[in-house]
Design a protein around this motif. Sequence first.
Motif, short mmCIF file in Angstrom:
data_model
loop_
_atom_site.label_atom_id
_atom_site.label_comp_id
_atom_site.label_asym_id
_atom_site.label_seq_id
_atom_site.Cartn_x
_atom_site.Cartn_y
_atom_site.Cartn_z
N ALA A 121 45.66 33.74 67.25
CA ALA A 121 45.68 32.93 68.28
C ALA A 121 44.33 32.22 69.36
O ALA A 121 43.85 33.20 69.92
N VAL A 122 44.14 31.17 69.46
CA VAL A 122 42.63 31.38 69.78
C VAL A 122 43.66 31.26 71.76
O VAL A 122 44.14 30.03 72.24
N ARG A 123 42.95 31.70 72.23
CA ARG A 123 43.94 32.14 74.44
C ARG A 123 43.39 30.58 74.59
O ARG A 123 41.49 30.81 74.82
N ARG A 124 43.55 30.04 75.45
CA ARG A 124 43.32 29.22 76.05
C ARG A 124 42.97 29.56 77.91
O ARG A 124 44.01 29.58 78.10
N PRO A 125 42.69 28.63 78.19
CA PRO A 125 42.43 29.32 79.75
C PRO A 125 43.35 28.28 80.56
O PRO A 125 43.81 27.22 80.19
N SER A 126 44.44 29.02 81.67
CA SER A 126 44.95 28.26 82.32
C SER A 126 44.60 27.61 82.94
O SER A 126 42.65 27.45 83.09
N TRP A 127 45.06 26.97 83.75
CA TRP A 127 44.24 25.53 84.66
C TRP A 127 44.10 26.19 86.10
O TRP A 127 42.35 25.72 86.44
N VAL A 128 44.32 27.66 85.99
CA VAL A 128 43.68 28.85 87.51
C VAL A 128 42.28 29.03 87.43
O VAL A 128 41.60 28.98 87.77
N VAL A 129 42.65 29.06 86.09
CA VAL A 129 41.25 30.60 85.47
C VAL A 129 40.42 29.15 85.63
O VAL A 129 38.66 28.91 85.76
N SER A 130 40.84 27.70 84.41
CA SER A 130 39.82 26.87 85.12
C SER A 130 39.05 25.67 86.25
O SER A 130 38.08 25.87 86.15
N THR A 131 39.26 26.63 87.55
CA THR A 131 39.58 26.21 88.49
C THR A 131 38.69 27.37 89.21
O THR A 131 37.29 26.85 90.11
N VAL A 132 38.57 28.64 88.83
CA VAL A 132 37.40 28.99 89.16
C VAL A 132 36.06 28.94 89.65
O VAL A 132 35.33 29.15 90.40
N PRO A 133 36.02 28.89 88.54
CA PRO A 133 33.72 28.06 88.35
C PRO A 133 33.71 27.18 89.22
O PRO A 133 32.91 26.58 89.97
N PHE A 134 34.86 25.91 89.40
CA PHE A 134 34.93 24.83 90.23
C PHE A 134 34.44 25.38 91.66
O PHE A 134 34.06 24.90 92.74
N ILE A 135 35.23 26.15 91.84
CA ILE A 135 35.71 27.10 93.68
C ILE A 135 34.45 27.84 93.56
O ILE A 135 33.38 27.87 95.12
N VAL A 136 33.61 28.71 93.45
CA VAL A 136 32.37 29.22 93.13
C VAL A 136 31.24 28.29 92.89
O VAL A 136 30.78 28.11 93.78
N LEU A 137 31.92 26.94 92.70
CA LEU A 137 30.36 25.99 92.51
C LEU A 137 30.47 25.28 93.87
O LEU A 137 29.34 24.72 95.01
N ILE A 138 31.42 25.11 94.70
CA ILE A 138 31.76 24.65 95.66
C ILE A 138 31.39 25.40 96.70
O ILE A 138 30.55 25.32 97.61
N ALA A 139 31.36 26.40 96.62
CA ALA A 139 31.51 27.72 97.47
C ALA A 139 29.76 27.42 97.17
O ALA A 139 29.32 28.21 98.74
N VAL A 140 28.93 28.01 96.61
CA VAL A 140 27.93 28.29 96.61
C VAL A 140 27.15 26.47 97.16
O VAL A 140 25.94 27.07 98.18
N LEU A 141 27.56 25.49 97.16
CA LEU A 141 26.83 24.99 97.92
C LEU A 141 26.56 24.94 98.81
O LEU A 141 25.93 24.15 100.00
N VAL A 142 28.06 25.26 100.06
CA VAL A 142 28.05 24.74 101.58
C VAL A 142 27.62 25.86 101.68
O VAL A 142 26.84 25.19 102.80
N ALA A 143 27.39 27.52 100.47
CA ALA A 143 26.32 28.49 101.74
C ALA A 143 24.99 27.60 101.33
O ALA A 143 24.14 27.97 102.19
N VAL A 144 24.35 26.91 100.32
CA VAL A 144 23.12 26.57 100.54
C VAL A 144 22.73 25.43 100.84
O VAL A 144 21.60 25.68 101.33
N ILE A 145 23.63 24.63 101.10
CA ILE A 145 23.86 23.84 102.36
C ILE A 145 23.24 24.32 103.55
O ILE A 145 22.46 23.49 104.27
N ARG A 146 23.92 24.89 104.20
CA ARG A 146 24.24 25.70 105.47
C ARG A 146 23.19 26.42 105.70
O ARG A 146 22.49 26.66 106.63
N VAL A 147 22.27 26.99 104.52
CA VAL A 147 21.49 27.94 104.43
C VAL A 147 19.73 26.83 104.81
O VAL A 147 19.24 26.93 105.19
N PHE A 148 19.45 25.97 103.55
CA PHE A 148 18.45 25.16 102.99
C PHE A 148 18.56 23.56 103.89
O PHE A 148 17.43 23.08 104.49
#
Length: 183
Positions: A39-66
């Motif tokens: 069986a090919v394991r498909r990621p759940s919606w929680v696992v799929s949102t992790v990269p978006f959360i990381v992206l938003i967090a890093v963008l917030v940090a970048v905007i605050r710093v730069f």
Amino acid sequence: MAKFPFRKRKVEDAGVSEARDRISNVIKEQQDGILSNKAVRRPSWVVSTVPFIVLIAVLVAVIRVFGADSLAGGSQVALIVASAVIVAISMAVYGTSWQTLEDSVLDNIRSVGSAILILFLIGAIAGTWMVSGIVPTLDYLPYCLFNIISPLMSVFVAAIGYRIYRNSSPEISEEAAGQASGK
């Protein structure tokens, strides 16, 4: 004259054949997975949102710093970090091989290559038109047409005999003066 038992290939042919071999290996792996009921394991919606959360967090940090300079390169770093998180999750949690990820990326780039080329050409044409003055000329075109139409409208209005009469009655003059002063 001695004949060589092997055929000389060009460098391009070698690259194409390696890519074909990789794709055929990926297809075989997928077919083996399907045939062996793996069986090919498909990621759940929680696992799929992790990269978006990381992206938003890093963008917030970048905007605050730069601040305003974040578009100079910091936001691209945020995209690379989010991509690294996706690769880490797919390799660590789901056991996807690096070769499979690489082949998938190459496949996707091949499928959208013509569209990207068209967008690049449209951008080049737009830039050329801006530099050569075509776009500013087209921006000014409605005003040029109005300059041609305005005298023609004046001649037309004069030809039909339309007149604007001045009203000199005192009531209207006082009322207009009161509105102008704000009373």
